[in-house]
Design a protein around this motif. Sequence first.
Motif, mmCIF file in Angstrom:
data_model
loop_
_atom_site.group_PDB
_atom_site.id
_atom_site.type_symbol
_atom_site.label_atom_id
_atom_site.label_comp_id
_atom_site.label_asym_id
_atom_site.label_seq_id
_atom_site.Cartn_x
_atom_site.Cartn_y
_atom_site.Cartn_z
ATOM 1 N N UNK A 28 0.827 -1.213 0.000
ATOM 2 C CA UNK A 28 0.000 0.000 0.000
ATOM 3 C C UNK A 28 0.861 1.262 0.000
ATOM 4 N N UNK A 29 1.965 1.213 0.772
ATOM 5 C CA UNK A 29 2.762 2.451 0.908
ATOM 6 C C UNK A 29 3.483 2.831 -0.384
ATOM 7 N N UNK A 30 3.691 1.921 -1.305
ATOM 8 C CA UNK A 30 4.387 2.300 -2.539
ATOM 9 C C UNK A 30 3.468 2.402 -3.768
ATOM 10 N N UNK A 31 2.201 2.132 -3.585
ATOM 11 C CA UNK A 31 1.288 2.089 -4.735
ATOM 12 C C UNK A 31 0.314 3.256 -4.747
ATOM 13 N N UNK A 32 -0.199 3.604 -5.925
ATOM 14 C CA UNK A 32 -1.317 4.549 -5.938
ATOM 15 C C UNK A 32 -2.498 3.928 -5.197
ATOM 16 N N UNK A 33 -3.360 4.798 -4.679
ATOM 17 C CA UNK A 33 -4.485 4.288 -3.881
ATOM 18 C C UNK A 33 -5.290 3.265 -4.685
ATOM 19 N N UNK A 34 -5.572 2.133 -4.038
ATOM 20 C CA UNK A 34 -6.362 1.088 -4.693
ATOM 21 C C UNK A 34 -7.280 0.487 -3.635
ATOM 22 N N UNK A 35 -7.775 -0.697 -3.882
ATOM 23 C CA UNK A 35 -8.641 -1.375 -2.902
ATOM 24 C C UNK A 35 -8.214 -2.831 -2.782
ATOM 25 N N UNK A 36 -8.838 -3.520 -1.854
ATOM 26 C CA UNK A 36 -8.729 -4.973 -1.795
ATOM 27 C C UNK A 36 -7.447 -5.498 -1.184
ATOM 28 N N UNK A 37 -7.383 -6.817 -1.138
ATOM 29 C CA UNK A 37 -6.194 -7.488 -0.624
ATOM 30 C C UNK A 37 -5.106 -7.471 -1.681
ATOM 31 N N UNK A 38 -3.874 -7.702 -1.230
ATOM 32 C CA UNK A 38 -2.734 -7.709 -2.156
ATOM 33 C C UNK A 38 -2.949 -8.767 -3.261
ATOM 34 N N UNK A 39 -2.987 -8.286 -4.478
ATOM 35 C CA UNK A 39 -3.240 -9.158 -5.629
ATOM 36 C C UNK A 39 -2.058 -8.998 -6.586
#
Length: 490
Positions: free
Chosen positions: A367-378
């Motif tokens: 989460x800390x390195x990605x643009x805002x998204x949703x859900x579990x790590x996929x």
Amino acid sequence: MKLLLVLALALNLIPAPVRYSPEKDKTCFRKEIASLEPWQQKEAYRITVKGKKVKVEAVTKEGKFRAKATLEQLKAMGELPQGTIFDYPRFRHRGIMIDESRSFKGKEFLKKQMDAMALLKLNVLHIHLDDSAGWRIESSAYPDLTAKTAWRVGRTYHEWEAGKYKFTSADDPEGYGGCYSPADLRELVAYAAEHYINIIPEIEMPGHSMEVGYAYPDVLCVLENGKRCTGAWDLCPGSEATFKLLEAVLKEVMDIFPSPYIHIGGDEATMKTWPLCVNCRRRMEEEGFTDVKQLQGYLVRRIEAFVRSRGRQIIGWDEILETGVPEEAVVQSWRGVSGGEKANAMGHEVVMSPNSHLYLNYYQDLIRKEPRAVGELTSLRHVYSYEPVAEGMDESLVLGMQGNLWCELVPTVEHAEYMLYPRAFAIAERAWSPASVRDPLEFRDRARKLVGVLRTKGYNTFDMDNESELAQSGYRTFDAFEKAKLQGSK
Ligand code: ACM
Ligand code: ZN
């Protein structure tokens, strides 16, 4: 056989072919494919490379097209190996869904993604053409669908939501949105056909439909005091106006799209206004229903009959199973795999797109390195680990699998490509290659090379060189990863 499989994996190609041999294949191609299903024969091909000579064998233009994709990828990756590649698909539905309602990206974007899909031998583009955030296909019978809802106030979905769902007109310079004319869509259909891709249009109903009621309030439920349920999420299944609109629109959709399948949504209806509505109550009485849920089944069955009477088959999200669904309906599993398994056991054809593995709007790294998204790590590896035919399922009824890119949080073309690639590679390989091809580390090497190819072609991919250790491991949480390391199991 084992040796051949290892050699097949050694090719820099996604999806990995059924077989690669450094020798010239002496068997007759037609004989070699004789035992395959007709839809597999159509896409099967054989490439023989001897010196500088390249021979392509296939029984259809589609087979030749798949061979061309293989040659294009191998050349782009810098090698054209001597010997024979023999190949055909495992599944006939190898898809990507793009949500054009929440964030409209348009014709050129979809064409560019179809180019990449063709390179990956993906053959289904499912377009989510309408949702509460905007209707994207011009209708001559119901022109206000786009005139009143294709432009909104708020560049992103969440800005629009925060501003209380305001729509605006096409000539508002501050307005955000757009829509497809029938001519645009015909152009896309022709482009798809040239790339042996089928576009499945989705017209969502009865939930996710705030925009329809905004444009045409007579599809909304009506209270006993005569007030319409303005702003409702669901269409009114008690009102004939609802069916008149849906059938008129579906007729226009079927005139444009030759797809044998028409997606009718069916997910997440709240049914909140239905028990309060005079028209819904009357429909329930007439039909002898005791539960409002039965109204959803009524709508799906009536629309299914309409679509079937025009020679097409419906696909619906897995909720359609819960309220009595005609056996001809294809069920698309999204709330995990259970809907697909249940539908399969009931004899339905299914498309597997579980949010446990194939939701491309979910985070692909920390989460800390990605643009805002949703859900579990996929992560790429997690997507790659998916097997669409669970134990006990009838594989002949599994049409295939599909990744879904919902765009509430994906406002730009660059962002969409970032979410799509390389995870679409994993979907392509699981959907095309034999189930036995599944070494995630070897796949990752090929994916890194293909990411390089897509980047040179101008796609904005996820950066595999900076993928975290957790994402690379395929685990979804640090806890699970650490535990596995302690146990030495991965
Ligand atoms: C869905 O994700 N609501 C189908
Ligand atoms: Zn109603």
